[in-house]
Design a protein around this motif. Structure first.
Motif, PDB file in Angstrom:
ATOM      1  N   TRP A  11       1.210 -22.528 -20.195  1.00  0.00           N
ATOM      2  CA  TRP A  11       2.279 -23.401 -20.696  1.00  0.00           C
ATOM      3  C   TRP A  11       3.190 -22.646 -21.657  1.00  0.00           C
ATOM      4  N   ASP A  13       5.816 -23.255 -24.564  1.00  0.00           N
ATOM      5  CA  ASP A  13       6.395 -24.228 -25.485  1.00  0.00           C
ATOM      6  C   ASP A  13       7.905 -24.071 -25.564  1.00  0.00           C
ATOM      7  N   LYS A  14       8.397 -22.854 -25.393  1.00  0.00           N
ATOM      8  CA  LYS A  14       9.827 -22.589 -25.492  1.00  0.00           C
ATOM      9  C   LYS A  14      10.604 -23.265 -24.364  1.00  0.00           C
ATOM     10  N   TYR A  15      10.084 -23.168 -23.137  1.00  0.00           N
ATOM     11  CA  TYR A  15      10.798 -23.702 -21.977  1.00  0.00           C
ATOM     12  C   TYR A  15      10.209 -25.021 -21.469  1.00  0.00           C
ATOM     13  N   HIS A  16       9.138 -25.474 -22.095  1.00  0.00           N
ATOM     14  CA  HIS A  16       8.504 -26.744 -21.729  1.00  0.00           C
ATOM     15  C   HIS A  16       8.141 -26.781 -20.249  1.00  0.00           C
ATOM     16  N   ARG A  17       7.414 -25.783 -19.801  1.00  0.00           N
ATOM     17  CA  ARG A  17       7.012 -25.728 -18.404  1.00  0.00           C
ATOM     18  C   ARG A  17       5.819 -24.770 -18.249  1.00  0.00           C
ATOM     19  N   SER A  34       7.443 -28.175 -14.335  1.00  0.00           N
ATOM     20  CA  SER A  34       7.792 -28.857 -15.589  1.00  0.00           C
ATOM     21  C   SER A  34       6.914 -30.080 -15.838  1.00  0.00           C
ATOM     22  N   PRO A  36       3.982 -32.038 -17.181  1.00  0.00           N
ATOM     23  CA  PRO A  36       3.027 -31.774 -18.274  1.00  0.00           C
ATOM     24  C   PRO A  36       1.580 -31.967 -17.835  1.00  0.00           C
TER      25      PRO A  36
END
Length: 379
Positions: A11, A13-17, A34, A36
């Motif tokens: 995962w 955190d910067k690109y949320h994917r 993408s 979660p």
């Protein structure tokens, strides 16, 4: 033997994917999701596995050459209208912007640049959705033919893209449509031959091609079965999408127009409305509008008018009427079970049109429809 994956998606955190990097025969690829949670991790891993198992390595084939093959196959499989759509998007968007790229090297960035370019040139949201859809269809064909394993999963419609509005008939226009059955031809006011077609289309929301393909055998009492559409090339098709084949109960007003059509213009061909070419029909309709000081619209915008009138009803009641329902069964395995509901919906639609089309003195002038239809594209 196919290369096996030894790592797993992580995962960001910067690109949320989720992202996973894999390598095969010296070529490195990244795959994303993408979604979660562990579901997203599994999705990313599955994409990587599909690429590794495909055995596809870098080739020199260009997108332009592959698209020509795809286009030729579509020409043999689909209608002229559908093929022209493939050809148009390929000629204007895919070949100019992606044509010289190696198909095995395509990535989300390449596809996104095409969509961004279309938005920068002012193309509508619907047009950009069509471009993205065609690229997706082409890539699906390419994956099936082992030319690539790429799946565009991280591309989006630019936020600057907007749906372009459509004109619709306003209450004063509807009042005229249902009160005046004449037009001006060569300087003289004469009976409008297609008046019942105009009225029936606005009362039912039929697409122009569906109106053109409607036969008397499709009318069973107060129920109409939409079984076919006739395109601008005169080709008979099953309609725009899988939901186009449908049935619905006629409103009293629509039934009156059918009865008047049968009485005044008896059919020699079995067609309910023996219409001229699409271009000629559009010109006749717009001449009628001009002759009677009505808002200039197109035949397809009669469908938009119907949706604008009916939009106060629950979406579930309207989608089936216009062929947008995802659960509509062909010719109503549910038709009998839902007939009571269809009749209720028909009554509601009838009441809306009776109110809007009433003579001017019976309205207070405060019931104007919006100048555009709801901002939702056709499926």
């Amino acid at each position: 033997m196919p290369t096996k994956r030894t790592n797993t998606a992580v995962w960001s955190d910067k690109y949320h994917r989720w992202q996973i990097n894999v390598q095969m025969d010296g070529k490195r690829r990244s795959f994303y999701s993408s979604t979660p949670g562990r579901t997203g991790q599994r999705e990313a891993n599955a994409k990587a596995d599909a690429w590794l198992e495909s055995g596809i390595t870098a080739t020199g084939e260009r997108v332009e050459a592959a698209f020509r093959q795809f286009q030729q196959e579509q020409k043999e499989l689909c209608s002229t209208t559908e093929y022209n759509h493939v050809h148009s998007i390929g000629k204007n968007w895919i070949v100019p912007h992606l044509g010289q790229k190696r198909i095995a090297n395509l990535c989300d960035g390449d596809v996104q640049k095409v969509l961004d370019k279309a938005a920068a040139l002012g193309r509508s949201k619907k047009t950009i959705q069509d471009i993205r859809g065609m690229i997706g269809k082409f890539l699906k064909w390419a994956r099936r033919n082992k030319k690539t394993a790429y799946f565009p999963d991280d591309v989006h419609i630019p936020a600057s893209a907007r749906l372009k509005g459509k004109n619709v008939l306003q209450p004063k226009d509807l009042q005229t449509l249902f009160a005046v059955d004449t037009t001006i031809y060569k300087g003289k006011r004469v009976k409008e031959e297609y008046i019942h077609a105009y009225r029936f289309q606005v009362l039912t929301g039929l697409r122009p091609g569906e109106l053109r393909g409607l036969r008397w055998e499709d009318v069973d009492g107060v129920r109409v079965f939409v079984r076919r559409s006739v395109n601008v090339f005169g080709e008979e098709t099953r309609g725009k999408n899988e939901n186009a084949v449908r049935s619905f109960v006629l409103t009293d007003l629509a039934l009156n127009e059918l009865e008047a059509q049968a009485r005044e213009y008896p059919s020699r061909t079995g067609l309910v409305f023996d219409l001229p070419s699409p271009t000629a029909y559009r010109e006749r309709w717009q001449k009628y509008c001009e002759s009677n000081a009505m808002t200039k619209t197109t035949p397809y915008e009669l469908r938009h008018t119907f949706v604008s009138v009916a939009k106060t009803l629950p979406a579930g009641e309207v989608k089936g009427l216009v062929g947008h329902s995802q659960s509509m069964d062909t010719f109503g395995i549910y038709g009998h079970a839902l007939q009571g509901e269809d009749a209720v919906t028909a009554g509601k639609i009838n009441a809306l049109f009776e109110t809007l089309a009433a003579p001017a003195e019976e309205t207070d002038g405060k019931k104007d429809l919006p100048n555009t239809t709801p901002s939702r594209p056709e499926p």
